[in-house]
Design an enzyme around this catalytic site. Structure first.
Site, mmCIF file in Angstrom:
data_model
loop_
_atom_site.group_PDB
_atom_site.id
_atom_site.type_symbol
_atom_site.label_atom_id
_atom_site.label_comp_id
_atom_site.label_asym_id
_atom_site.label_seq_id
_atom_site.Cartn_x
_atom_site.Cartn_y
_atom_site.Cartn_z
ATOM 1 N N THR A 1 37.562 43.301 17.242
ATOM 2 C CA THR A 1 37.788 42.086 18.047
ATOM 3 C C THR A 1 36.452 41.685 18.664
ATOM 4 O O THR A 1 35.881 42.446 19.447
ATOM 5 C CB THR A 1 38.824 42.374 19.151
ATOM 6 O OG1 THR A 1 40.003 42.838 18.515
ATOM 7 C CG2 THR A 1 39.112 41.133 19.974
ATOM 8 N N PHE B 1 45.703 42.877 14.133
ATOM 9 C CA PHE B 1 46.761 42.672 15.138
ATOM 10 C C PHE B 1 47.675 43.882 15.270
ATOM 11 O O PHE B 1 48.737 43.783 15.876
ATOM 12 C CB PHE B 1 47.599 41.434 14.762
ATOM 13 C CG PHE B 1 46.791 40.170 14.698
ATOM 14 C CD1 PHE B 1 46.484 39.462 15.849
ATOM 15 C CD2 PHE B 1 46.303 39.707 13.487
ATOM 16 C CE1 PHE B 1 45.716 38.301 15.793
ATOM 17 C CE2 PHE B 1 45.542 38.541 13.421
ATOM 18 C CZ PHE B 1 45.249 37.842 14.576
ATOM 19 N N GLY C 1 57.361 46.336 34.202
ATOM 20 C CA GLY C 1 56.889 47.715 34.353
ATOM 21 C C GLY C 1 55.622 47.766 35.184
ATOM 22 O O GLY C 1 55.327 46.846 35.949
ATOM 23 N N GLY D 1 47.933 47.997 29.708
ATOM 24 C CA GLY D 1 46.649 48.710 29.684
ATOM 25 C C GLY D 1 46.212 48.813 28.243
ATOM 26 O O GLY D 1 46.489 47.927 27.444
ATOM 27 N N CYS E 1 42.850 47.196 24.325
ATOM 28 C CA CYS E 1 42.683 45.805 23.887
ATOM 29 C C CYS E 1 42.908 44.766 24.983
ATOM 30 O O CYS E 1 41.984 44.036 25.344
ATOM 31 C CB CYS E 1 43.616 45.518 22.711
ATOM 32 S SG CYS E 1 43.137 46.426 21.242
HETATM 33 N N1 LIG Z 1 43.342 49.935 18.902
HETATM 34 C C1 LIG Z 1 44.051 48.850 18.676
HETATM 35 O O1 LIG Z 1 45.270 48.812 18.883
HETATM 36 C C2 LIG Z 1 43.381 47.609 18.164
HETATM 37 C C3 LIG Z 1 44.175 46.564 17.649
HETATM 38 C C4 LIG Z 1 43.534 45.424 17.169
HETATM 39 C C5 LIG Z 1 42.145 45.317 17.232
HETATM 40 N N2 LIG Z 1 41.409 46.338 17.776
HETATM 41 C C6 LIG Z 1 39.960 46.189 17.796
HETATM 42 O O2 LIG Z 1 39.417 46.968 16.734
HETATM 43 C C7 LIG Z 1 38.157 47.554 17.131
HETATM 44 C C8 LIG Z 1 38.231 49.063 16.991
HETATM 45 O O3 LIG Z 1 39.213 49.532 17.884
HETATM 46 P P1 LIG Z 1 39.728 51.048 17.836
HETATM 47 O O4 LIG Z 1 40.828 51.157 18.822
HETATM 48 O O5 LIG Z 1 39.943 51.455 16.433
HETATM 49 O O6 LIG Z 1 38.429 51.779 18.410
HETATM 50 P P2 LIG Z 1 38.120 53.334 18.411
HETATM 51 O O7 LIG Z 1 37.306 53.590 19.603
HETATM 52 O O8 LIG Z 1 39.394 54.109 18.206
HETATM 53 O O9 LIG Z 1 37.252 53.536 17.099
HETATM 54 C C9 LIG Z 1 35.975 53.026 16.931
HETATM 55 C C10 LIG Z 1 35.157 54.046 16.133
HETATM 56 O O10 LIG Z 1 33.942 53.449 15.729
HETATM 57 C C11 LIG Z 1 32.951 54.460 15.691
HETATM 58 N N3 LIG Z 1 31.640 53.813 15.665
HETATM 59 C C12 LIG Z 1 31.033 53.097 16.653
HETATM 60 N N4 LIG Z 1 29.847 52.622 16.214
HETATM 61 C C13 LIG Z 1 29.718 53.017 14.924
HETATM 62 C C14 LIG Z 1 28.727 52.816 13.926
HETATM 63 N N5 LIG Z 1 27.642 52.091 14.169
HETATM 64 N N6 LIG Z 1 28.885 53.398 12.722
HETATM 65 C C15 LIG Z 1 29.982 54.139 12.460
HETATM 66 N N7 LIG Z 1 30.976 54.354 13.370
HETATM 67 C C16 LIG Z 1 30.843 53.790 14.586
HETATM 68 C C17 LIG Z 1 33.248 55.283 16.932
HETATM 69 O O11 LIG Z 1 32.689 56.579 16.836
HETATM 70 C C18 LIG Z 1 34.796 55.282 16.942
HETATM 71 O O12 LIG Z 1 35.321 56.426 16.299
HETATM 72 C C19 LIG Z 1 37.914 47.048 18.552
HETATM 73 O O13 LIG Z 1 37.139 45.891 18.490
HETATM 74 C C20 LIG Z 1 39.309 46.718 19.066
HETATM 75 O O14 LIG Z 1 39.291 45.748 20.072
HETATM 76 C C21 LIG Z 1 41.993 47.471 18.223
#
Ligand SMILES: NC(=O)c1ccc[n+]([C@@H]2O[C@H](COP(=O)([O-])OP(=O)(O)OC[C@H]3O[C@@H](n4cnc5c(N)ncnc54)[C@H](O)[C@@H]3O)[C@@H](O)[C@H]2O)c1
Length: 458
Positions: free
Chosen positions: A127, A161, A280, A284, A287
């Protein structure tokens, strides 16, 4: 399972989004390498153990063993890839802006390793704020110019999403797939990558159930800027919907209504819908909080105020205080009390505790001199690693959290909490206060078991 035209895909970042996406694409027959710069994550994955808790993920990982690769850097692998998906973290900076350093680092590592004359589609799945597709293009061009090589690449925006706790389900059966691209070739390549999902030609993996009425997800093709804004608009809207019902939970308490009845009464209106109307302790996770702050920041950069989104954030901040206010109203004095906290994860079915309401509630209770015992079915390790204070007592069950406690506060809607013998549990406590921060349990029954039960808005 092999799609007609399997692609070679590198996923950069193997967290909740990257690992789920990589495993799903591998299951669908593409050749996938998941990269993460955290060696602990890669070492676990190479032993076919999931570093995160997600329904069905570890089973799928084991099933894909030998078909998917894991690496701690992209290096030479990128030279054979058709698509590089960037799924790294995009946390908040202090001022609410998005920290794009991980995205830029990923872009640089791609530029540093691409082969001359290669064509690569770089996909922003993280995102990211408006303009990031263009920024990634600039960073890649700088890197390639530094090396003096000529490579062809495009950057597309493909926001994710998925919901944590249902990440695999949402990846295989999304409501829609959004692709923001300037060139038709990029759209076509992503259409090819997603073909098995768009056409639903696969047999779902174990534990991932295709709903009977699920049809085909629409492919929404937009400009990169619209795709970037779609993600923020969706998250801001969902956050606002929860804050809205939480605001009305407060008025329901004051006038003697039950917010659950109110939510059902409005949710049956097709224009409103029943989802995201559970009052609730507030939202948190990794995202909503950061994305809401980020879009407010973007608005401010354009001199544009976003009062609705700001209010969603303010209501959420206020909502986190309700648990302590209810404890004060019932126990009167908090200092010296033992409080059992049930649930640390920001929601059920995940071990993610980022910006979880539990963090604020526990910190508040400790500030007020309470003794705090905590229990969560899967998120205790993450809490211990990232947030814990030495005073917090970790216990292994609801029963242990309740023993000799003056009050219990439920902060995560784990299904396990529905199946506790609450009558027995009530008898092991010193006090009888139960604050249900998720309106998970039946008020009448809990009252019959001897609890002074307080929900949110009911
Ligand atoms: N978690 C969710 O529910 C969700 C849903 C939709 C979108 N997103 C978006 O997706 C993105 C990732 O979210 P997430 O929850 O998976 O994050 P996360 O923290 O679980 O995973 C991110 C990973 O990227 C790795 N990383 C960082 N820099 C790196 C690099 N240069 N090379 C290789 N690895 C690297 C980190 O070590 C980490 O393991 C964010 O932008 C988030 O906003 C998350």
């Amino acid at each position: 399972m092999k799609p007609k035209d399997a692609l070679h895909i590198i996923v950069i970042g193997s967290g909740y989004v990257g690992l789920t996406t990589g495993l799903a694409l591998s299951y669908l027959g593409h050749r996938v390498t998941c990269v993460d710069k955290n060696p602990e994550i890669i070492s676990k994955l190479r032993q076919w153990q999931s570093p995160i808790y997600e329904t069905g993920l570890e089973e799928l990982l084991k099933e894909q063993s030998g078909r998917i690769e894991f690496a701690d850097s992209i290096n030479s692998r990128i030279t054979e890839a058709d698509i590089a998906i960037v799924a790294v973290g995009t946390p908040s900076k202090e001022n609410g802006d998005t920290d794009l350093s991980y995205v830029e680092e990923a872009a640089r590592s791609i530029g540093a390793s691409m082969a001359p004359d290669q064509f690569l589609l770089v996909v922003n799945k993280s995102t990211v704020p408006i303009g990031t597709a263009r920024r990634v293009k600039t960073v890649l061009t700088e890197e390639l110019t530094k090396r003096g090589v000529c490579c062809h690449f495009s950057v597309a925006s493909n926001p994710e999403f998925l919901r944590e706790g249902a990440a695999l389900h949402d990846t295989f059966f999304p409501d829609r797939i959004v692709v923001g691209a300037d060139e038709i070739e990029s759209v076509n390549l992503l259409r090819q990558m997603y073909a098995p999902i768009l056409e639903q030609t696969f047999i779902p993996p174990k534990k991932v159930v295709r709903a009977e009425r699920y049809g085909f997800p629409p492919l929404v093709i937009t400009s990169p800027t619209s795709a970037e804004l779609i993600k923020y608009t969706a998250n801001a809207y969902l956050a606002m919907k929860i804050s809205f019902i939480n605001e009305f939970a407060g008025i329901a308490e004051r006038v003697g209504a039950d917010i659950r009845e109110v939510a059902r009464g409005i949710g049956l209106d097709n224009r409103i819908g029943p989802h995201f109307l559970n009052a609730g302790v507030g939202w948190g996770g990794s995202c909503f909080p950061k994305d809401v702050r980020s879009i407010i920041y973007t608005g401010a950069q354009y001199g544009y105020d976003m009062p609705l989104v700001k209010a969603a954030l303010d209501v959420n901040t206020r909502q986190r205080k309700t648990v302590i206010e209810k404890l004060q109203a019932t126990l009167k004095v908090i200092r010296g009390r033992t409080i059992g906290v049930l649930g640390l994860a920001f929601k059920a079915n995940t071990d993610d505790i980022r910006e979880s309401p539990a963090i604020d509630v526990i910190a508040g209770l400790l500030e007020m001199g309470a003794r705090v015992k905590v229990y969560d079915p899967v998120a205790m390790d993450n809490y211990r690693r990232f947030y814990s204070r030495p005073e917090v007592i970790f216990v292994g069950s609801v029963v242990q959290a309740a023993a000799e406690a003056d009050a219990l506060v439920l902060l995560t809607d784990w299904d396990e909490f529905r199946h506790v013998d609450w009558k027995e549990t009530a008898s092991s406590m010193k006090g009888n206060v139960f604050i249900d921060g998720r309106n998970l349990l039946p008020k009448d029954e809990m009252t019959r078991f001897g609890f002074t039960y307080l929900g949110i808005g009911c």
